[in-house]
Design a protein around this motif. Structure first.
Motif, PDB file in Angstrom:
ATOM      1  N   THR A 223       2.699  -5.147  -6.885  1.00 18.04           N
ATOM      2  CA  THR A 223       4.135  -5.347  -7.107  1.00 18.04           C
ATOM      3  C   THR A 223       4.811  -3.990  -6.994  1.00 18.04           C
ATOM      4  OG1 THR A 223       4.082  -4.986  -9.517  1.00 18.04           O
ATOM      5  CG2 THR A 223       3.717  -7.258  -8.734  1.00 18.04           C
ATOM      6  N   LEU A 224       6.064  -3.986  -6.633  1.00 20.52           N
ATOM      7  CA  LEU A 224       6.806  -2.729  -6.565  1.00 20.52           C
ATOM      8  C   LEU A 224       6.906  -2.087  -7.942  1.00 20.52           C
ATOM      9  CD1 LEU A 224       9.661  -3.626  -4.051  1.00 20.52           C
ATOM     10  CD2 LEU A 224       7.756  -2.045  -3.682  1.00 20.52           C
ATOM     11  N   ALA A 225       6.920  -2.908  -8.992  1.00 21.64           N
ATOM     12  CA  ALA A 225       7.003  -2.362 -10.346  1.00 21.64           C
ATOM     13  C   ALA A 225       5.756  -1.549 -10.678  1.00 21.64           C
ATOM     14  CB  ALA A 225       7.183  -3.496 -11.355  1.00 21.64           C
ATOM     15  N   LEU A 226       4.576  -2.041 -10.276  1.00 23.87           N
ATOM     16  CA  LEU A 226       3.343  -1.295 -10.535  1.00 23.87           C
ATOM     17  C   LEU A 226       3.326   0.015  -9.764  1.00 23.87           C
ATOM     18  CD1 LEU A 226       0.665  -4.154 -10.496  1.00 23.87           C
ATOM     19  CD2 LEU A 226       1.460  -2.852 -12.471  1.00 23.87           C
ATOM     20  N   ALA A 227       3.796  -0.025  -8.515  1.00 23.36           N
ATOM     21  CA  ALA A 227       3.840   1.199  -7.720  1.00 23.36           C
ATOM     22  C   ALA A 227       4.819   2.201  -8.318  1.00 23.36           C
ATOM     23  CB  ALA A 227       4.218   0.870  -6.280  1.00 23.36           C
ATOM     24  N   ALA A 228       5.963   1.716  -8.749  1.00 24.16           N
ATOM     25  CA  ALA A 228       6.961   2.612  -9.354  1.00 24.16           C
ATOM     26  C   ALA A 228       6.424   3.227 -10.634  1.00 24.16           C
ATOM     27  CB  ALA A 228       8.254   1.848  -9.627  1.00 24.16           C
ATOM     28  N   ALA A 229       5.650   2.470 -11.393  1.00 21.26           N
ATOM     29  CA  ALA A 229       5.101   2.980 -12.651  1.00 21.26           C
ATOM     30  C   ALA A 229       4.114   4.123 -12.416  1.00 21.26           C
ATOM     31  CB  ALA A 229       4.419   1.845 -13.414  1.00 21.26           C
ATOM     32  N   ARG A 230       3.550   4.211 -11.214  1.00 19.96           N
ATOM     33  CA  ARG A 230       2.635   5.304 -10.889  1.00 19.96           C
ATOM     34  C   ARG A 230       3.357   6.550 -10.402  1.00 19.96           C
ATOM     35  NH1 ARG A 230      -1.613   4.888 -13.798  1.00 19.96           N
ATOM     36  NH2 ARG A 230      -2.428   2.758 -13.809  1.00 19.96           N
ATOM     37  N   GLY A 231       4.664   6.449 -10.243  1.00 23.50           N
ATOM     38  CA  GLY A 231       5.445   7.626  -9.878  1.00 23.50           C
ATOM     39  C   GLY A 231       5.317   8.044  -8.423  1.00 23.50           C
ATOM     40  N   ILE A 232       4.895   7.144  -7.569  1.00 24.91           N
ATOM     41  CA  ILE A 232       4.745   7.499  -6.156  1.00 24.91           C
ATOM     42  C   ILE A 232       5.997   7.110  -5.383  1.00 24.91           C
ATOM     43  CG2 ILE A 232       2.248   7.345  -6.157  1.00 24.91           C
ATOM     44  CD1 ILE A 232       2.413   4.567  -5.083  1.00 24.91           C
ATOM     45  N   ARG A 233       6.191   7.781  -4.239  1.00 21.87           N
ATOM     46  CA  ARG A 233       7.314   7.479  -3.376  1.00 21.87           C
ATOM     47  C   ARG A 233       6.993   6.242  -2.537  1.00 21.87           C
ATOM     48  NH1 ARG A 233       7.483  10.723   0.440  1.00 21.87           N
ATOM     49  NH2 ARG A 233       5.525  11.822   0.025  1.00 21.87           N
ATOM     50  N   PHE A 234       8.021   5.508  -2.162  1.00 22.45           N
ATOM     51  CA  PHE A 234       7.813   4.319  -1.336  1.00 22.45           C
ATOM     52  C   PHE A 234       7.169   4.692  -0.011  1.00 22.45           C
ATOM     53  CE2 PHE A 234       9.165   1.159   1.816  1.00 22.45           C
ATOM     54  CZ  PHE A 234       8.728  -0.005   1.201  1.00 22.45           C
ATOM     55  N   ALA A 235       7.530   5.843   0.533  1.00 21.79           N
ATOM     56  CA  ALA A 235       6.994   6.273   1.821  1.00 21.79           C
ATOM     57  C   ALA A 235       5.494   6.551   1.763  1.00 21.79           C
ATOM     58  CB  ALA A 235       7.727   7.516   2.308  1.00 21.79           C
ATOM     59  N   GLU A 236       4.948   6.752   0.566  1.00 24.42           N
ATOM     60  CA  GLU A 236       3.503   6.988   0.445  1.00 24.42           C
ATOM     61  C   GLU A 236       2.691   5.712   0.586  1.00 24.42           C
ATOM     62  OE1 GLU A 236       2.138   9.992  -2.569  1.00 24.42           O
ATOM     63  OE2 GLU A 236       4.145   9.628  -3.381  1.00 24.42           O
ATOM     64  N   LEU A 237       3.327   4.572   0.433  1.00 27.48           N
ATOM     65  CA  LEU A 237       2.609   3.303   0.454  1.00 27.48           C
ATOM     66  C   LEU A 237       2.314   2.859   1.884  1.00 27.48           C
ATOM     67  CD1 LEU A 237       4.606   1.372  -2.291  1.00 27.48           C
ATOM     68  CD2 LEU A 237       2.293   2.310  -2.491  1.00 27.48           C
ATOM     69  N   GLN A 238       1.115   2.382   2.088  1.00 31.69           N
ATOM     70  CA  GLN A 238       0.698   1.829   3.376  1.00 31.69           C
ATOM     71  C   GLN A 238      -0.255   0.681   3.097  1.00 31.69           C
ATOM     72  OE1 GLN A 238       1.539   3.162   6.507  1.00 31.69           O
ATOM     73  NE2 GLN A 238       0.337   1.697   7.709  1.00 31.69           N
ATOM     74  N   ALA A 239      -0.151  -0.370   3.891  1.00 33.09           N
ATOM     75  CA  ALA A 239      -1.022  -1.528   3.733  1.00 33.09           C
ATOM     76  C   ALA A 239      -2.040  -1.583   4.870  1.00 33.09           C
ATOM     77  CB  ALA A 239      -0.205  -2.813   3.708  1.00 33.09           C
ATOM     78  N   ILE A 240      -3.274  -1.957   4.529  1.00 32.18           N
ATOM     79  CA  ILE A 240      -4.318  -2.223   5.513  1.00 32.18           C
ATOM     80  C   ILE A 240      -4.604  -3.721   5.453  1.00 32.18           C
ATOM     81  CG2 ILE A 240      -6.657  -1.742   6.281  1.00 32.18           C
ATOM     82  CD1 ILE A 240      -4.822   0.653   6.544  1.00 32.18           C
ATOM     83  N   VAL A 241      -4.263  -4.435   6.503  1.00 26.55           N
ATOM     84  CA  VAL A 241      -4.397  -5.891   6.532  1.00 26.55           C
ATOM     85  C   VAL A 241      -5.785  -6.258   7.028  1.00 26.55           C
ATOM     86  CG1 VAL A 241      -3.508  -8.039   7.513  1.00 26.55           C
ATOM     87  CG2 VAL A 241      -1.927  -6.177   6.921  1.00 26.55           C
ATOM     88  N   GLY A 242      -6.530  -6.983   6.195  1.00 23.45           N
ATOM     89  CA  GLY A 242      -7.879  -7.398   6.547  1.00 23.45           C
ATOM     90  C   GLY A 242      -7.905  -8.659   7.378  1.00 23.45           C
ATOM     91  N   THR A 243      -9.105  -9.176   7.602  1.00 19.56           N
ATOM     92  CA  THR A 243      -9.289 -10.311   8.499  1.00 19.56           C
ATOM     93  C   THR A 243      -8.681 -11.601   7.963  1.00 19.56           C
ATOM     94  OG1 THR A 243     -11.477 -10.652   7.515  1.00 19.56           O
ATOM     95  CG2 THR A 243     -11.361  -9.339   9.528  1.00 19.56           C
TER      96      THR A 243
END
Length: 323
Positions: A223-243
């Motif tokens: 969730t965006l809330a969990l990412a925000a709670a870690r103090g990281i920038r949105f630009a640091e996030l990247q997804a790896i889509v599996g099979t």
């Protein structure tokens, strides 16, 4: 002049060399037996042995390149590079890895030195162990403190994963090249193709090792809330889509996203992982063992490679699963 030639030969002998072409030529000359004839005797014994030439692929070496006329016969992704530049094998591995293109780190680890024998014959040899670490540093947290009050102790903002490549799992591959396939190409082309395939395989191995380690850490759903709670920038996030393609969609702008996060595809895991990839890495041997074995009298050549690899995940809380 003799001194100049000596210096040039020394420089060439010390320069990084990709040994594949040399190993190919050596493997073709290998015999499947060894003769043992004592001095002064006309006859002796013969023992069987593998007809193999062995060496190492050093990741710090420059990757093999083809001449322009040869390169035209290959896909652009395999041969394209900026004019006047060279690429190391480690750089090509990073370019082949989806997780490393997202920000993960490749850590190549040199082998430990040979054991040192003590001057005391009864003493055991001194063994080396190359133990190092991969560290991430987060921001330290300030908090208000009233006069006369104790300062609140916050968690240490430094996370460390130990690197011990000798204890890492070993991975191997093998494929075979027929005599007809060898004769159809020059040694330079074979060297390029084998090196390229190993580089792509190492990139995929790094993805598999790292994505498996993240899955084993049982990450929470993103969730965006969990990412925000870690103090990281949105630009640091990247997804790896599996099979399984979980939560993946292509927007009207043609970009792949998962849960709204920029994404890339990978066949090395089923789940879709979202995270701040600069906080992880993969440790591998700096020297990849490679063996060329002539399997039969028809010239069939088996190529075998071994490498140790393990994930470096000091802060698994920066990774989540898409749902």
């Amino acid at each position: 002049m003799p001194e100049l030639l000596t210096d040039l030969n020394r420089a060439l002998s010390q320069s990084p060399q990709t040994p594949i072409a040399t190993l190919l030529a050596s493997a073709r000359r290998q015999l499947g037996f060894a003769d043992h004839i004592a001095a002064g005797m006309d006859e002796g014994s013969r023992t069987a042995k593998p007809a193999v030439a062995s060496g190492f692929l050093r990741l710090a070496d420059a990757a093999p390149a083809l001449a322009t006329d040869q390169a035209r016969g290959y896909e652009l992704a395999a041969t394209a590079r900026p004019a006047g530049t060279t690429q190391t094998l480690s750089l090509q591995v990073m370019e082949a890895s989806r997780t490393m293109r997202a920000g993960a780190r490749l850590v190549s680890v040199a082998d430990a030195p040979e054991p040192v024998q003590s001057t005391n014959p009864s003493a055991p040899p001194a063994l080396y162990e190359r133990v190092s670490r991969f560290t991430t540093i987060e921001r330290a947290t300030f908090s208000p403190v009233a006069d006369g009050s104790d300062v609140t102790v916050s968690p240490l903002p430094i996370k460390t994963a130990q690197i011990n490549i000798g204890d890492a799992p070993s991975h191997a591959l093998r494929f075979e090249i027929t005599r007809a396939q060898q004769k159809a190409k020059t040694d330079a082309e074979l060297e390029f193709e084998i090196s390229r395939s190993l580089v792509l395989g190492l990139g995929a191995l790094c993805d598999k090792v790292l994505l498996s380690a993240i899955a084993a850490s049982t990450p929470a759903n993103f969730t965006l809330a969990l990412a925000a709670a870690r103090g990281i920038r949105f630009a640091e996030l990247q997804a790896i889509v599996g099979t399984a393609g979980t939560a993946a969609a292509v927007g009207q702008d043609g970009a792949l996203r998962a849960n709204g996060i920029p994404a890339e595809l990978s066949d090395q895991a089923a789940a879709t992982v979202i995270g701040a990839w600069s906080r992880c890495g993969v440790a591998v041997n700096e020297l990849v063992q490679i063996h060329f074995e002539r399997r039969n009298v028809t010239g069939l050549l088996a190529v075998t490679a071994f490498v140790n690899a393990h994930a470096l995940l000091p802060a698994p809380e920066f990774f989540w699963l898409a749902a």
